[in-house]
Design an enzyme around this catalytic site. Structure first.
Site, PDB file in Angstrom:
ATOM      1  N   HIS A 125       0.853  -1.186   0.000  1.00 34.21           N
ATOM      2  CA  HIS A 125       0.000   0.000   0.000  1.00 34.21           C
ATOM      3  C   HIS A 125       0.891   1.238   0.000  1.00 34.21           C
ATOM      4  O   HIS A 125       1.940   1.265   0.640  1.00 34.21           O
ATOM      5  CB  HIS A 125      -0.864   0.002   1.275  1.00 34.21           C
ATOM      6  CG  HIS A 125      -1.352   1.361   1.671  1.00 34.21           C
ATOM      7  ND1 HIS A 125      -0.745   2.119   2.656  1.00 34.21           N
ATOM      8  CD2 HIS A 125      -2.369   2.129   1.197  1.00 34.21           C
ATOM      9  CE1 HIS A 125      -1.379   3.282   2.776  1.00 34.21           C
ATOM     10  NE2 HIS A 125      -2.359   3.310   1.909  1.00 34.21           N
ATOM     11  N   ASN A 184       0.481   5.826  -0.281  1.00 34.24           N
ATOM     12  CA  ASN A 184      -0.390   6.988  -0.390  1.00 34.24           C
ATOM     13  C   ASN A 184       0.477   8.231  -0.166  1.00 34.24           C
ATOM     14  O   ASN A 184       1.226   8.293   0.805  1.00 34.24           O
ATOM     15  CB  ASN A 184      -1.480   6.885   0.695  1.00 34.24           C
ATOM     16  CG  ASN A 184      -2.365   8.113   0.768  1.00 34.24           C
ATOM     17  OD1 ASN A 184      -1.901   9.237   0.891  1.00 34.24           O
ATOM     18  ND2 ASN A 184      -3.667   7.889   0.722  1.00 34.24           N
ATOM     19  N   TYR A 185       0.391   9.199  -1.083  1.00 32.47           N
ATOM     20  CA  TYR A 185       1.087  10.483  -0.896  1.00 32.47           C
ATOM     21  C   TYR A 185       0.105  11.593  -1.212  1.00 32.47           C
ATOM     22  O   TYR A 185      -0.554  11.566  -2.255  1.00 32.47           O
ATOM     23  CB  TYR A 185       2.365  10.559  -1.764  1.00 32.47           C
ATOM     24  CG  TYR A 185       3.392   9.598  -1.220  1.00 32.47           C
ATOM     25  CD1 TYR A 185       4.118   9.922  -0.078  1.00 32.47           C
ATOM     26  CD2 TYR A 185       3.555   8.331  -1.772  1.00 32.47           C
ATOM     27  CE1 TYR A 185       5.006   9.019   0.493  1.00 32.47           C
ATOM     28  CE2 TYR A 185       4.447   7.413  -1.209  1.00 32.47           C
ATOM     29  CZ  TYR A 185       5.165   7.769  -0.073  1.00 32.47           C
ATOM     30  OH  TYR A 185       6.025   6.868   0.518  1.00 32.47           O
ATOM     31  N   ARG A 186      -0.023  12.545  -0.285  1.00 29.28           N
ATOM     32  CA  ARG A 186      -1.098  13.536  -0.414  1.00 29.28           C
ATOM     33  C   ARG A 186      -0.669  14.925   0.059  1.00 29.28           C
ATOM     34  O   ARG A 186       0.276  15.063   0.849  1.00 29.28           O
ATOM     35  CB  ARG A 186      -2.325  13.067   0.372  1.00 29.28           C
ATOM     36  CG  ARG A 186      -2.037  12.835   1.837  1.00 29.28           C
ATOM     37  CD  ARG A 186      -3.114  12.046   2.556  1.00 29.28           C
ATOM     38  NE  ARG A 186      -2.737  11.780   3.942  1.00 29.28           N
ATOM     39  CZ  ARG A 186      -2.023  10.752   4.350  1.00 29.28           C
ATOM     40  NH1 ARG A 186      -1.581   9.871   3.483  1.00 29.28           N
ATOM     41  NH2 ARG A 186      -1.722  10.593   5.620  1.00 29.28           N
ATOM     42  N   ARG A 223     -16.253   9.527  -4.024  1.00 29.90           N
ATOM     43  CA  ARG A 223     -16.553   8.359  -4.855  1.00 29.90           C
ATOM     44  C   ARG A 223     -16.260   7.100  -4.036  1.00 29.90           C
ATOM     45  O   ARG A 223     -15.122   6.713  -3.823  1.00 29.90           O
ATOM     46  CB  ARG A 223     -15.682   8.395  -6.111  1.00 29.90           C
ATOM     47  CG  ARG A 223     -16.100   7.367  -7.128  1.00 29.90           C
ATOM     48  CD  ARG A 223     -15.458   7.710  -8.460  1.00 29.90           C
ATOM     49  NE  ARG A 223     -15.990   6.861  -9.519  1.00 29.90           N
ATOM     50  CZ  ARG A 223     -15.480   5.683  -9.850  1.00 29.90           C
ATOM     51  NH1 ARG A 223     -14.451   5.193  -9.190  1.00 29.90           N
ATOM     52  NH2 ARG A 223     -16.010   4.998 -10.843  1.00 29.90           N
TER      53      ARG A 223
END
Length: 336
Positions: A140, A142-144, A295
């Protein structure tokens, strides 16, 4: 300029949410640079995964959010190597919901709203890869980036992210390779970052009601707003560039390993734990479910196609299953 635009188009899975012309026009702004980075990361990872599973193809789904923004979901299902691999990009803006603001304030953010309204912009790339073979770990990342405008017009900003590995069976060589690659990305910026974010990852992916971690960790960070916007962005960029080299060699090494029905069963039970963490504790899932117009299909893309829960299942002592449980209960240092 046209040649450069065409080159970018080739690297992306779909046209960017903000439009390529607009991103290039505002290319000095960090928001535009971050959107280009997450688009490139999505393209790189999808191409690397597709190359390992040539019989399968990514379904590319572009969606819009009526409150502002949209995203691109790329999902490969039922391949030879990957049971389900999803890589999402989302770029959303508008007004922060009261529940989302409350969640952020609970983490120490002092958000001063104007007439109860907080304009925000959030963008990121996130992925969960569930392979078929129990000897290939789930991965997994995730970069935000987040930006919120307060009542007086000042902007609060921060970055978050991480990359982590969830093996069904422990392979020390894989664990060392994975952690070493992430450590090298961190060390380019500050030698203190890897140990700090490795511990944060072990703490964050803790399934409290089970007394175990979801996997063998990696790095995790959130609410990072120093030393400067540019320096944090460069660090995030290094982490994003480390995704393919930290994971793809592990997949190549094990995707043709033989496995027994018992090993497949253990994979299904471990996936149950993955589902528990994502639905009960995960911050990103919670934020997504609390944001109007989100979504849902993209948010729940992280869940595996199949998982299993057995009543009172305990692995036999000294088994390969017990070996991974020991590491999940007591995280190890893989690089020293």
């Amino acid at each position: 300029d046209e040649k450069e635009e065409e080159e970018l188009r080739q690297r992306f899975m779909a046209p960017p949410v903000s439009g390529l012309r607009e991103l290039r026009r505002r290319r000095r702004e960090l928001r535009s640079r971050m959107e280009l980075l997450i688009m490139e990361t999505q393209g790189e990872v999808c191409r690397a995964l597709a190359a390992l599973d040539p019989g399968a193809a990514f379904a590319v789904d572009t969606w819009e959010r009526k409150e502002g923004g949209g995203g691109i979901s790329c999902v490969l299902q039922d391949g030879e190597v990957f049971e389900k691999a999803g890589v999402n990009v989302s770029v959303v803006f508008g007004l922060l919901s009261e529940e989302a603001a409350r969640q952020m304030r609970s983490r120490g953010k002092s958000l001063k709203a104007k007439d109860g309204k907080l304009p925000f912009c959030a963008m990121g790339v996130s992925s969960v890869i569930h392979p078929k073979n129990p000897h290939v770990p789930t991965m997994h990342f995730n970069y935000r980036y987040f930006e919120i405008e307060e009542a007086d017009g000042t902007k609060q900003w921060w970055f978050g992210g991480g990359t982590d590995l969830t093996p069904t069976y422990l392979n020390e060589e894989d664990a060392i390779h994975f952690h070493k690659t992430l450590k090298e990305a961190c060390d380019k910026h500050d030698l203190k970052l890897y140990p700090k974010y490795k511990k944060w990852c072990d703490d964050y992916f803790y399934i409290k009601h089970r007394g175990e971690r979801r996997g063998i960790g990696g790095i995790f960070f959130d609410d990072v707003d120093s030393p400067s916007k540019e320096e944090v962005f460069q660090f995030v960029k290094s982490c994003a560039k480390a995704i393919v080299p930290c994971y793809i060699p592990i997949v190549k090494r094990h995707c043709h390993d033989s496995f027994t029905p018992e090993e497949k069963l253990w994979q299904q039970l471990r996936r149950g734990r993955y589902v528990e963490f994502n639905l009960v504790y995960d911050r990103g899932t919670k934020f997504g479910l609390l944001t109007p117009g989100s979504r849902i299909e993209s948010i729940l893309m992280s869940l595996p196609l199949t998982a299993r829960w057995e009543y009172m299942h305990t692995p036999p002592e000294s088994s390969k299953e017990a070996e991974i449980m020991e590491v999940l209960r007591n995280p190890k240092d893989w690089v020293h």
